[in-house]
Structures are given as structure tokens and as C-alpha cells.
Design a protein around this motif. Structure first.
Motif, PDB file in Angstrom:
ATOM      1  N   LEU A   1      12.465  10.699  -4.814  1.00 24.83           N
ATOM      2  CA  LEU A   1      13.881  11.539  -4.313  1.00 24.83           C
ATOM      3  C   LEU A   1      13.883  11.731  -3.210  1.00 24.83           C
ATOM      4  O   LEU A   1      15.473  11.296  -2.655  1.00 24.83           O
ATOM      5  CB  LEU A   1      13.205  13.550  -4.238  1.00 24.83           C
ATOM      6  CG  LEU A   1      13.763  14.564  -4.223  1.00 24.83           C
ATOM      7  CD1 LEU A   1      15.215  14.330  -4.286  1.00 24.83           C
ATOM      8  CD2 LEU A   1      12.915  15.412  -4.640  1.00 24.83           C
ATOM      9  N   GLY A   2      13.657  11.408  -2.164  1.00 25.04           N
ATOM     10  CA  GLY A   2      13.537  11.092  -0.585  1.00 25.04           C
ATOM     11  C   GLY A   2      14.723   9.373  -0.871  1.00 25.04           C
ATOM     12  O   GLY A   2      15.570   9.771  -0.158  1.00 25.04           O
ATOM     13  N   GLY A   3      14.669   8.411  -1.170  1.00 28.26           N
ATOM     14  CA  GLY A   3      14.932   7.638  -1.338  1.00 28.26           C
ATOM     15  C   GLY A   3      16.390   7.695  -1.833  1.00 28.26           C
ATOM     16  O   GLY A   3      17.479   7.600  -1.170  1.00 28.26           O
TER      17      GLY A   3
ATOM     18  N   GLY B   1      15.681   4.348   1.300  1.00 27.40           N
ATOM     19  CA  GLY B   1      16.009   4.495   0.132  1.00 27.40           C
ATOM     20  C   GLY B   1      16.377   3.845  -0.386  1.00 27.40           C
ATOM     21  O   GLY B   1      15.893   4.087  -1.741  1.00 27.40           O
ATOM     22  N   VAL B   2      15.925   2.379  -0.458  1.00 22.57           N
ATOM     23  CA  VAL B   2      16.094   1.146  -2.266  1.00 22.57           C
ATOM     24  C   VAL B   2      14.470   1.235  -2.558  1.00 22.57           C
ATOM     25  O   VAL B   2      13.962   0.894  -3.621  1.00 22.57           O
ATOM     26  CB  VAL B   2      16.959   0.967  -2.131  1.00 22.57           C
ATOM     27  CG1 VAL B   2      16.590  -0.960  -2.593  1.00 22.57           C
ATOM     28  CG2 VAL B   2      18.239   0.326  -1.796  1.00 22.57           C
ATOM     29  N   LEU B   3      13.483   0.576  -1.408  1.00 23.06           N
ATOM     30  CA  LEU B   3      12.165   0.831  -1.405  1.00 23.06           C
ATOM     31  C   LEU B   3      11.193   1.748  -2.479  1.00 23.06           C
ATOM     32  O   LEU B   3      11.339   1.051  -2.886  1.00 23.06           O
ATOM     33  CB  LEU B   3      11.598   0.736   0.060  1.00 23.06           C
ATOM     34  CG  LEU B   3      11.581  -0.120   1.187  1.00 23.06           C
ATOM     35  CD1 LEU B   3      10.530  -0.078   2.013  1.00 23.06           C
ATOM     36  CD2 LEU B   3      10.944  -1.719  -0.602  1.00 23.06           C
ATOM     37  N   PRO B   4      11.612   2.944  -3.020  1.00 29.10           N
ATOM     38  CA  PRO B   4      10.902   3.611  -4.152  1.00 29.10           C
ATOM     39  C   PRO B   4      11.806   2.927  -4.769  1.00 29.10           C
ATOM     40  O   PRO B   4      10.754   3.669  -5.964  1.00 29.10           O
ATOM     41  CB  PRO B   4      11.338   5.226  -2.874  1.00 29.10           C
ATOM     42  CG  PRO B   4      12.356   4.659  -2.141  1.00 29.10           C
ATOM     43  CD  PRO B   4      11.959   4.266  -1.538  1.00 29.10           C
ATOM     44  N   PHE B   5      13.108   3.093  -5.149  1.00 30.33           N
ATOM     45  CA  PHE B   5      12.818   2.266  -6.391  1.00 30.33           C
ATOM     46  C   PHE B   5      12.535   0.873  -6.911  1.00 30.33           C
ATOM     47  O   PHE B   5      13.080   0.365  -8.022  1.00 30.33           O
ATOM     48  CB  PHE B   5      14.345   2.690  -6.790  1.00 30.33           C
ATOM     49  CG  PHE B   5      14.988   3.717  -6.358  1.00 30.33           C
ATOM     50  CD1 PHE B   5      15.086   4.968  -7.938  1.00 30.33           C
ATOM     51  CD2 PHE B   5      15.460   4.212  -5.870  1.00 30.33           C
ATOM     52  CE1 PHE B   5      15.270   6.082  -7.253  1.00 30.33           C
ATOM     53  CE2 PHE B   5      16.689   5.409  -4.944  1.00 30.33           C
ATOM     54  CZ  PHE B   5      15.957   6.639  -6.213  1.00 30.33           C
ATOM     55  N   TRP B   6      12.304  -0.259  -5.706  1.00 27.28           N
ATOM     56  CA  TRP B   6      12.231  -1.085  -6.025  1.00 27.28           C
ATOM     57  C   TRP B   6      10.403  -1.442  -6.734  1.00 27.28           C
ATOM     58  O   TRP B   6      10.946  -2.415  -8.137  1.00 27.28           O
ATOM     59  CB  TRP B   6      11.685  -1.777  -4.875  1.00 27.28           C
ATOM     60  CG  TRP B   6      10.559  -3.289  -4.098  1.00 27.28           C
ATOM     61  CD1 TRP B   6      11.730  -4.277  -4.831  1.00 27.28           C
ATOM     62  CD2 TRP B   6       9.734  -3.594  -4.245  1.00 27.28           C
ATOM     63  NE1 TRP B   6      10.502  -5.599  -4.748  1.00 27.28           N
ATOM     64  CE2 TRP B   6       9.869  -4.895  -4.282  1.00 27.28           C
ATOM     65  CE3 TRP B   6       8.638  -2.827  -2.932  1.00 27.28           C
ATOM     66  CZ2 TRP B   6       8.476  -5.872  -3.516  1.00 27.28           C
ATOM     67  CZ3 TRP B   6       7.950  -3.333  -2.296  1.00 27.28           C
ATOM     68  CH2 TRP B   6       7.862  -4.908  -2.383  1.00 27.28           C
TER      69      TRP B   6
ATOM     70  N   GLU C   1       0.621  -0.925   0.225  1.00 28.09           N
ATOM     71  CA  GLU C   1       0.017   0.376  -0.365  1.00 28.09           C
ATOM     72  C   GLU C   1       0.733   1.452  -0.327  1.00 28.09           C
ATOM     73  O   GLU C   1       0.851   1.776  -0.458  1.00 28.09           O
ATOM     74  CB  GLU C   1      -0.636  -0.070   0.790  1.00 28.09           C
ATOM     75  CG  GLU C   1      -1.716  -1.346   1.350  1.00 28.09           C
ATOM     76  CD  GLU C   1      -2.416  -1.470   2.609  1.00 28.09           C
ATOM     77  OE1 GLU C   1      -2.730   0.111   2.969  1.00 28.09           O
ATOM     78  OE2 GLU C   1      -2.719  -2.005   3.338  1.00 28.09           O
ATOM     79  N   SER C   2       1.972   1.177   0.502  1.00 23.97           N
ATOM     80  CA  SER C   2       3.520   2.252   0.270  1.00 23.97           C
ATOM     81  C   SER C   2       4.226   1.746  -0.368  1.00 23.97           C
ATOM     82  O   SER C   2       4.164   0.343   0.024  1.00 23.97           O
ATOM     83  CB  SER C   2       2.455   2.967   1.710  1.00 23.97           C
ATOM     84  OG  SER C   2       3.859   4.079   2.396  1.00 23.97           O
ATOM     85  N   LEU C   3       5.477   2.789   0.196  1.00 22.50           N
ATOM     86  CA  LEU C   3       6.744   2.632  -0.401  1.00 22.50           C
ATOM     87  C   LEU C   3       6.970   3.496   0.165  1.00 22.50           C
ATOM     88  O   LEU C   3       8.802   3.589  -0.019  1.00 22.50           O
ATOM     89  CB  LEU C   3       6.276   3.044  -2.160  1.00 22.50           C
ATOM     90  CG  LEU C   3       6.208   1.819  -2.743  1.00 22.50           C
ATOM     91  CD1 LEU C   3       6.230   1.919  -4.650  1.00 22.50           C
ATOM     92  CD2 LEU C   3       6.369   0.095  -3.043  1.00 22.50           C
ATOM     93  N   GLY C   4       6.913   3.994   0.927  1.00 27.49           N
ATOM     94  CA  GLY C   4       7.985   5.086   1.672  1.00 27.49           C
ATOM     95  C   GLY C   4       7.474   6.115   1.793  1.00 27.49           C
ATOM     96  O   GLY C   4       7.132   7.210   1.217  1.00 27.49           O
ATOM     97  N   PHE C   5       9.482   6.724   1.236  1.00 30.14           N
ATOM     98  CA  PHE C   5       9.930   8.182   0.931  1.00 30.14           C
ATOM     99  C   PHE C   5       9.568   7.366  -0.629  1.00 30.14           C
ATOM    100  O   PHE C   5       9.176   6.692  -1.507  1.00 30.14           O
ATOM    101  CB  PHE C   5      11.198   8.208   1.104  1.00 30.14           C
ATOM    102  CG  PHE C   5      11.608   8.771   2.672  1.00 30.14           C
ATOM    103  CD1 PHE C   5      11.004   9.848   3.107  1.00 30.14           C
ATOM    104  CD2 PHE C   5      12.383   7.308   3.187  1.00 30.14           C
ATOM    105  CE1 PHE C   5      11.304  10.158   4.245  1.00 30.14           C
ATOM    106  CE2 PHE C   5      12.059   7.766   4.899  1.00 30.14           C
ATOM    107  CZ  PHE C   5      11.923   9.407   5.338  1.00 30.14           C
ATOM    108  N   GLY C   6       9.206   8.765  -1.986  1.00 27.93           N
ATOM    109  CA  GLY C   6       9.583   8.987  -2.686  1.00 27.93           C
ATOM    110  C   GLY C   6      10.783   8.991  -3.264  1.00 27.93           C
ATOM    111  O   GLY C   6      11.620   8.338  -2.207  1.00 27.93           O
TER     112      GLY C   6
END
Length: 480
Positions: A259-261, A392-397, A252-257
Motif C-alpha cells: 500500500l505504501g509503495g 515504491g517498486v521494492l514491495p512489489f519486487w 531482511e526487509s522490503l521497506g514500505f508495504g
């Protein structure tokens, strides 16, 4: 929108929308706090079936209270090290509570394996993040760690010397808890082997990875094995269509966007460079608190493979010796204190990396500084790099998880991860047998605990308590 991806806002929050152009979602657009989110079934081709979330499954939307309730329990029953933790997470949050699909969970596990830092801790932060964003991730990760961290801080502050020559009953408790820890790891490994090493290729990859991990304990080995596993299944599955299909698996979410990642990853690297430079120039040869932080932050930034690798690295840094092997007079930690704390942390729930809080206290007290300062610097130094990198990696996942090369290599990476866990079953069993005051009785306790957890399905905290009691009985009866 690309197939198999989620629509995401700049802050990393997943927005409602179809996850596949060929699959029309019928999800409730505003599910309640504990309402399942249904998905419309699709029919994958045979080659795609291993990569498809079970579309007939539904995954719940959780509240912050749900995270607090369930991860508070994890913090107190998470005995046995990272292998047991991964098994517990899979058993509770995938099978029992239906927070996410097995596919999503194994991808988070693979991310933790590919990044430096404590894998089970990184997965604990990631699971909260994919359900309730950054705050959810901070809650799940902190609740999983704090019981062991607090206890190890207290042990380092007040019992380090006492533990170097513990009473017999305490040795019995530690031996009993260690035996239960082995049983928890074995039970977790059995479940993961059946799910993630269920082909001939992945079984071979997992077995070879386990053998390599048992024979060598070099820091470079673990990332090398992960890369090799990735290559092997990309070769053996190169003809298969591994496009991501189906529903979102409970994410449901990826945390930071993004840019934040990117900022988090850059910040991790900047801090690493700064502390390395200062510790080797301005504060070279000094016992300044920055030097303590540098040791743990550097180790947390380069460590792969968990506790079995981090322990010898920390031993080299905090126990200073002359060339002839004798400890120096100004060593931060004595070898006896190091191994006494290691025995204590293995009897505690939560990550083995909580050992850092104990070492920080001992260092601070030796150098006549407040013990809490040492605990905070060492604990945050060891944990922070891996946590920052996971966030940091989760938004790119959500981007690279749709690449076919990644999806083909995922089964190989997971097989290597399970192989490393399998290796820990054998090494931990030998260690428990070697250091136990009643080695044969310890093996029997481990056998009873395995049956209780894996076959009788007895609640883990009860098994842990019974293991400690059996350890005291074995000591009192003078068993061998």
C-alpha cells in the motif's frame, strides 16, 4: 506460501519463515547485529543453477551503525560515475562484507536500470532498505550522496565564474582525477562482465547494447535496449526452469508495504502532472522557483541511461539560446558555466546528478534568489522521482521476482546494463583524452590507476589521491 518468496508483513518487514517449501531453514531466529544467518544447502538442477543463491554462503545482519560506517566511505571514494559505483557496491557489499547474494544485488541493479532516475543512487537506497527497512535505505542513500552534493553547492555558490578560467594546477588535478575515474569504471566493468555476461547470448547482448549506446545517445534508446534484452533471453531460455530456489540472499526487509509503495508511485505521478501544468499555465514564461523545480523534476522522471543522457537534456533547458545559436541575455546558465561545473562534478565522488546542486545555485544567483533555495529545488527535483519509484517498486519486487518470465529476462536486462557500462568506458576514455591538457599523460595515469585498483588491490582513496598528485606533476612538467 509461494515458492521462492518471503513472508512479509504489511509494513514491508520480512518475517521469519521458509523461503522454499522444499528447503528447511536453520537460521537463528534472533541473530545479533553482526551475526551471519546460515541457510541449509539445496541441490538445484543444472538448468536452475544460475538462478540459485549460493546456499553455502551466509549473509550478515547489519546495524544502522554498519550502514553509517560503510556508506560514509562510499560517499568519499565513489569516483568515476555510475559504472564505477555499481562495481564498488558489488566488490564491497557482496564480495567483502556479505550483505547480500550476487543474485539479489543484480536484481536491484536491474530494477534501477528499468526505472527512470540515477541507477547507482537507486541501488544505494535499495541496499540499505533490504537490510534495515526505510530508515536504513534513507541512511545508505543520503550518506552516499551528501559529500558531492555539498561540495557542488559550494562550487556553484562561490566558484562558478572562477572555474570558467581555472588555473593550471587545478586543471591538472581535474585531469588526474578524471583519469582515475576511467580506471575505476574499467575495473568495475571487468568484474561485472565476467559475472553477468558469461554466456554467448549475454555476451552478444551486452556487446550490441554497448555499440548502440556509443553510436546513439537518444533518451528512448536505454529502455528500448532493456526491453530487447528481456525478450532475447526469454526466447533463448524458454525451455529452462528458472524458478527461484534457495535462501533469501540476505534480504531482511522490503521497506514500505505494498500500500505504501502504491501511494509513493501515485504521489510521484501527481506531483509530475501538477508541476507540468502550473509551469505551462499559471507560471508560463516566469522565472518563479517552481519553474526551476519543474525542469529538474521532469528530467528526473523521464531519464534513462544516466549522465550521458541527462546532460544534453539539462543543457537544453538551462542554457537558453536564440534560433541562431547565440545565448539569450536572460539565460539561466551560460554555456561556459555549464561546462565548468560539469568538469568539477566529474572530479567529485558520488552521483553525477549532484551537478543539479551546482546548476541550482547558478540559476538562483542569476535571478537574485538565495543560492541554497536553488540548490535544494534543483537537487531534490532531479533525484526525488527515481528514489520515490525505487521505494515504491521494492514491495512489489518480492512478487514479480518469482515469475519465470521475469527470471528468464533478468539475464538479458543485466547484460544490457553491463553493456551500457562498457560503453561508458570507451566514451569516458575518449572524453578524458580530448579535454585533458596533457592527453597522453592522462592515459598513462588511467593505466597506472587500473593496475593499482584491479591487480594490486590498493585502497581506492589512496589511488584517487595519487591520481590527483600525478595530475599536478604532469602539469608542472608540461607533459603532453
Amino acid at each position: 506460501m509461494d515458492k521462492g518468496t518471503w513472508q512479509s508483513s504489511d509494513d514491508g518487514k520480512v518475517l521469519p519463515g521458509s523461503v522454499n517449501e522444499d528447503v528447511e531453514s536453520t537460521a537463528n531466529p534472533n541473530p545479533g547485529p553482526s551475526q551471519p544467518v546460515p541457510a541449509t544447502p539445496s541441490k538445484p538442477s543444472p538448468d536452475q543453477s544460475s538462478d540459485v543463491d549460493n546456499d553455502t554462503e551466509t549473509y550478515v545482519s547489519v546495524t544502522y551503525f554498519d550502514i553509517i560506517k560503510h556508506f560514509s566511505l562510499m560517499g568519499y571514494i565513489g569516483f568515476g560515475g555510475p559504472a564505477a559505483h555499481i562495481g564498488l557496491f558489488q566488490r564491497y557489499f557482496v564480495e567483502r562484507y556479505k550483505w547480500m547474494s550476487l543474485q539479489v544485488f543484480t536484481e536491484l541493479f536491474a530494477l534501477g536500470q528499468c526505472l527512470p532516475g540515477p541507477t547507482s543512487t537507486q541501488v544505494s537506497f535499495a541496499m540499505g532498505t533490504v537490510k534495515k527497512g526505510v530508515l536504513g535505505g534513507l541512511l545508505s542513500g543520503a550518506l552516499f550522496q551528501y559529500p558531492g552534493a555539498i561540495v557542488m553547492t559550494l562550487v556553484g555558490a562561490g566558484a562558478a565564474k572562477w572555474l570558467t578560467d581555472p588555473p593550471g594546477w587545478l586543471e591538472g588535478i581535474v585531469a588526474g582525477l578524471s583519469a582515475v575515474g576511467v580506471a575505476l569504471v574499467a575495473s568495475a566493468t571487468k568484474g561485472l562482465l565476467m559475472k553477468l555476461c558469461n554466456t554467448k547470448v549475454t555476451a552478444i547482448v551486452g556487446t550490441l547494447a554497448a555499440a548502440a549506446a556509443i553510436y546513439w545517445t537518444k533518451p528512448w534508446l536505454y529502455p528500448l535496449l532493456i526491453v530487447l534484452g528481456f525478450i532475447v533471453t526469454n526466447i533463448t531460455e524458454w525451455k529452462l526452469d528458472r524458478r527461484l530456489m534457495g535462501n533469501d540472499g540476505g534480504v531482511e526487509s522490503l521497506g514500505f508495504g505494498m500500500l505504501g509503495g502504491f501511494v509513493l508511485i501515485a504521489l510521484w505521478l501527481v506531483v509530475l502532472v501538477v508541476v507540468l501544468v502550473l509551469a505551462r499555465t499559471t507560471y508560463k514564461g516566469d522565472d518563479n522557483p517552481l519553474n526551476w523545480f519543474e525542469v529538474f523534476y521532469r528530467t528526473g522522471s523521464i531519464i534513462y541511461g544516466g549522465g550521458q543522457v541527462v546532460l544534453p537534456m539539462l543543457l537544453t533547458d538551462v542554457v537558453q539560446k536564440y534560433p541562431d545559436g547565440k545565448e539569450t541575455e536572460d539565460t539561466w546558465v551560460t554555456e561556459k558555466q555549464f561546462y565548468a561545473g560539469l568538469g568539477a562534478v566529474q572530479a567529485m565522488p558520488g552521483p553525477l546528478f549532484n551537478f543539479a546542486a551546482y546548476l541550482g545555485c547558478v540559476i538562483a544567483i542569476k535571478l537574485e534568489k538565495p543560492f541554497i533555495l536553488g540548490a535544494v529545488l534543483a537537487w531534490f527535483g532531479l533525484f526525488t522521482p527515481g528514489i520515490m519509484l525505487m521505494f515504491g517498486v521494492l514491495p512489489f519486487w518480492k512478487r514479480f521476482r518469482t515469475w519465470q518470465i521475469y527470471r528468464r529476462g533478468l539475464s538479458g536486462m543485466n547484460a544490457v546494463g553491463v553493456g551500457l557500462i562498457l560503453a561508458s568506458v570507451f566514451t569516458m576514455t575518449l572524453d578524458v583524452y580530448r579535454i585533458s591538457p596533457f592527453p597522453n599523460a592522462s592515459l598513462c595515469i588511467a593505466l597506472f590507476a587500473f593496475c593499482a585498483v584491479d591487480e594490486l588491490k590498493i585502497f581506492e582513496p589512496i589511488v584517487v589521491g595519487l591520481g590527483a598528485a600525478l595530475g599536478v606533476i604532469a602539469w608542472a612538467a608540461q607533459l603532453d
